[in-house]
Write an enzyme that holds these catalytic residues in place. Structure first.
Site, PDB file in Angstrom:
ATOM      1  N   ASP A 137      49.931 -25.677 -24.848  1.00 34.64           N
ATOM      2  CA  ASP A 137      50.197 -24.592 -23.890  1.00 34.64           C
ATOM      3  C   ASP A 137      51.365 -25.011 -23.001  1.00 34.64           C
ATOM      4  O   ASP A 137      51.322 -26.070 -22.370  1.00 34.64           O
ATOM      5  CB  ASP A 137      48.944 -24.327 -23.048  1.00 34.64           C
ATOM      6  CG  ASP A 137      47.846 -23.669 -23.883  1.00 34.64           C
ATOM      7  OD1 ASP A 137      48.180 -22.912 -24.818  1.00 34.64           O
ATOM      8  OD2 ASP A 137      46.657 -23.921 -23.612  1.00 34.64           O
ATOM      9  N   GLU A 214      54.503 -21.373 -33.612  1.00 36.28           N
ATOM     10  CA  GLU A 214      55.919 -21.603 -33.919  1.00 36.28           C
ATOM     11  C   GLU A 214      56.565 -20.333 -34.476  1.00 36.28           C
ATOM     12  O   GLU A 214      57.701 -19.989 -34.130  1.00 36.28           O
ATOM     13  CB  GLU A 214      56.072 -22.737 -34.931  1.00 36.28           C
ATOM     14  CG  GLU A 214      57.525 -22.987 -35.276  1.00 36.28           C
ATOM     15  CD  GLU A 214      57.683 -24.103 -36.299  1.00 36.28           C
ATOM     16  OE1 GLU A 214      58.130 -25.178 -35.914  1.00 36.28           O
ATOM     17  OE2 GLU A 214      57.335 -23.890 -37.478  1.00 36.28           O
TER      18      GLU A 214
HETATM   19  C1  LIG Z   1      49.959 -22.592 -27.619  1.00 38.51           C
HETATM   20  S1  LIG Z   1      48.533 -22.888 -28.541  1.00 38.51           S
HETATM   21  C2  LIG Z   1      49.160 -23.653 -30.010  1.00 38.51           C
HETATM   22  C3  LIG Z   1      48.192 -23.632 -31.140  1.00 38.51           C
HETATM   23  C4  LIG Z   1      48.693 -24.275 -32.461  1.00 38.51           C
HETATM   24  N1  LIG Z   1      48.905 -25.698 -32.297  1.00 38.51           N
HETATM   25  C5  LIG Z   1      49.950 -23.617 -32.949  1.00 38.51           C
HETATM   26  O1  LIG Z   1      51.011 -24.253 -32.932  1.00 38.51           O
HETATM   27  O2  LIG Z   1      49.874 -22.430 -33.358  1.00 38.51           O
HETATM   28  C6  LIG Z   1      47.770 -24.257 -27.699  1.00 38.51           C
HETATM   29  C7  LIG Z   1      46.338 -24.529 -28.093  1.00 38.51           C
HETATM   30  O3  LIG Z   1      45.843 -25.663 -27.400  1.00 38.51           O
HETATM   31  C8  LIG Z   1      44.492 -25.442 -27.048  1.00 38.51           C
HETATM   32  N2  LIG Z   1      44.199 -26.328 -25.898  1.00 38.51           N
HETATM   33  C9  LIG Z   1      44.594 -26.150 -24.625  1.00 38.51           C
HETATM   34  N3  LIG Z   1      44.133 -27.132 -23.833  1.00 38.51           N
HETATM   35  C10 LIG Z   1      43.419 -27.964 -24.640  1.00 38.51           C
HETATM   36  C11 LIG Z   1      42.669 -29.147 -24.400  1.00 38.51           C
HETATM   37  N4  LIG Z   1      42.562 -29.677 -23.181  1.00 38.51           N
HETATM   38  N5  LIG Z   1      42.056 -29.739 -25.451  1.00 38.51           N
HETATM   39  C12 LIG Z   1      42.174 -29.196 -26.700  1.00 38.51           C
HETATM   40  N6  LIG Z   1      42.861 -28.083 -26.985  1.00 38.51           N
HETATM   41  C13 LIG Z   1      43.478 -27.463 -25.949  1.00 38.51           C
HETATM   42  C14 LIG Z   1      44.437 -23.964 -26.741  1.00 38.51           C
HETATM   43  O4  LIG Z   1      43.127 -23.431 -26.873  1.00 38.51           O
HETATM   44  C15 LIG Z   1      45.390 -23.384 -27.770  1.00 38.51           C
HETATM   45  O5  LIG Z   1      44.736 -22.993 -28.957  1.00 38.51           O
END
Ligand SMILES: C[S@@+](CC[C@H](N)C(=O)[O-])C[C@H]1O[C@@H](n2cnc3c(N)ncnc32)[C@H](O)[C@@H]1O
Length: 232
Positions: A137, A214
């Site tokens: 994020d 992406e």
């Molecule tokens: C912007 S999305 C990207 C998802 C994927 N990696 C992609 O590239 O399509 C970020 C992901 O990180 C997860 N996330 C956020 N904080 C996290 C944490 N503390 N531990 C694990 N996952 C987390 C969110 O739920 C979200 O699905």
């Protein structure tokens, strides 16, 4: 809303936990397959975390925030001798991954459905070969930067659980987050950026399947950086 784990408030997760209601089969898998694949943090970690997997593995890799799971599934299929732990607190994404695990029959995947910091603190020292943090994020507003997953505290966690020579891979389309990560890794001192020239960080990782996030960044005209750090 914050959730608690062993009395500790969720530390590094600030997103939504749930989207639209799950379909019946997805709910069923969350009840049956999730408990089977979920890493149980209430018991101590095995000294050799390769034992977490149903099949023999000689490397273990962690993906934090796997989202739609396309990268995790692709890598697990491509590397049957590597065990993968995927972490994702967003329920709908976890349900989607479980469907893919069932459909592909992959046996080298374990999951955790909450804040990755909890899993990181459970893992033994020097137990991982690689950590993938792909499009975390971005928190683009300056006042939210402190929510970014990359921080000195989390880099110290990475440093503890990675084997010497292990890799930390970070991809992002947000310039300020890329610079932030380079700076934090340099200040930490325990990570060496492997890039020799610009093409190294502008070129996707070998065998890169792309991710859903992406694809969205590309549609919106943003380019990505693919950073690789060596744990020293
Ligand atoms: C912007 S999305 C990207 C998802 C994927 N990696 C992609 O590239 O399509 C970020 C992901 O990180 C997860 N996330 C956020 N904080 C996290 C944490 N503390 N531990 C694990 N996952 C987390 C969110 O739920 C979200 O699905």
């Amino acid at each position: 809303m914050t959730t608690t784990f062993k009395g500790r408030a969720t530390e590094a997760f600030f997103g939504r936990r749930m989207g639209k209601p799950l379909r019946e089969l997805q709910t069923e898998r969350m009840k049956t397959l999730l408990p089977a694949l979920q890493v149980d943090l209430s018991t101590g970690a095995p000294a050799n975390i390769a034992e977490l997997f149903l099949v023999p593995v000689d490397r273990v890799r962690l993906e934090i925030g796997f989202g739609g799971g396309e990268h995790l599934i692709h890598r697990a299929g491509e590397n049957p001798n590597t065990g993968f732990i995927g972490v994702e607190p967003f329920v709908n994404s976890m349900a989607k991954l479980l469907t893919q695990v069932e459909e592909t029959g992959l046996k080298n995947i374990r999951v955790y459905d909450d804040d990755a910091t909890q899993l990181l603190d459970w893992l033994p020292d020097a137990s991982l070969d690689q950590i993938d943090l792909l499009y975390p994020d971005p928190w683009p507003k300056t006042r939210h930067w402190k929510r970014r997953f990359v921080s000195q505290v989390n880099l110290e966690r990475f440093h503890r659980v990675l084997k010497p020579g292990g890799l930390f891979c970070f991809a992002s389309d947000i310039d300020t987050y890329v610079n932030w990560t380079l700076l934090h890794c340099r200040n930490h001192g325990g990570f060496a950026w492997t890039a020799q020239n610009a093409s190294d960080w502008m070129t996707p990782y070998q065998g890169w399947p792309g991710t859903r996030y992406e694809a969205k960044a590309k549609r919106e005209g943003r380019k990505s950086a693919y950073l690789t750090f060596l744990r020293v």
